[in-house]
Design an enzyme around this catalytic site. Sequence first.
Site, mmCIF file in Angstrom:
data_model
loop_
_atom_site.group_PDB
_atom_site.id
_atom_site.type_symbol
_atom_site.label_atom_id
_atom_site.label_comp_id
_atom_site.label_asym_id
_atom_site.label_seq_id
_atom_site.Cartn_x
_atom_site.Cartn_y
_atom_site.Cartn_z
ATOM 1 N N LYS A 162 53.649 39.913 70.351
ATOM 2 C CA LYS A 162 54.723 39.201 69.654
ATOM 3 C C LYS A 162 55.719 40.180 69.033
ATOM 4 O O LYS A 162 56.935 39.948 69.026
ATOM 5 C CB LYS A 162 54.150 38.287 68.578
ATOM 6 N N LYS A 207 61.706 40.327 58.835
ATOM 7 C CA LYS A 207 60.287 40.609 58.568
ATOM 8 C C LYS A 207 59.583 41.092 59.833
ATOM 9 O O LYS A 207 58.818 42.067 59.804
ATOM 10 C CB LYS A 207 59.622 39.341 58.022
#
Length: 294
Positions: free
Chosen positions: A171, A239
């Site tokens: 990811k 983030k």
Amino acid sequence: MSTIAFIGLGIMGSPMAVHLQNAGHDVVGYNRTPEKTQPLIAAGGRATQSIADAVSGADVVCVMVPDSPDVRDVLEGEGGVFANAKPNALVIDFSTIRPDVTVELAEQARERGLRLLDAPVSGGEAGAKNAALSIMVGGSDEDFEAARPVFEAVGKTVVHVGPSGSGQTVKAANQLIVAANIQALSEAVVFLEAYGVDTGAALEVLGGGLAGSKVLDQKKGNMLSRSFVPGFRIELHHKDLGIVTAAAREAGVAIPLGSLVAQLMASATAVGDGGLDHSALLRGVERLSGRERS
């Protein structure tokens, strides 16, 4: 069909929980903001006032929250999943968090007689609503197969990529590629507009060639209309790029483009664009080019 606790019913979690309920599972949802449980209730699911109540008796616990500390709170916290899930329950973390945190949490789960899979998703709000998410899964082969009915209810491309933490690593790579594509598309749009080109027509023909991508297909409308209602917020992508740069440093891998895009994402967050869709990186290119719109 399984009894499923779903923790975190935001932009992504809510439609995923609804799909699971519609697939015939018995879904019990929990969200810190109770009104966000309404779509699940309308679909026939149930809502609880605490994580402990949601996971008690559940065969599967799904988690979809923003960041590593949030996942820790949900799993490790007083009244959390680890303390209240029944033995051998399958915990599926759909969140995007640090790979090292996932490995640590998976070990804690094993010590408590639970099974944890890291299963971050890609596809944004549209993918969640259409049950067309790409899901990259880390964990054991046996647990992956046990979770397949859950994945098939919410995703289109589901791949087991390795042991615990592998899903989060893949990811992170995904978020690097997507951010670089959005930045390149943003620069192309500002470049085309500077020359007075029919930008919509230009993006149509570019989308048919090697420059074509899912990013171009899905984000060109946002950029042409300057509509940045979040499907995936800049502050979350910021983030995620922090995860990428930290993991790359630990591995001794150079990601010069990734580091640059991370800084551009940080700048967008710092000037107040964090709540906008990540296609609003376009606004940063406009600022740098002196072409800001009111």
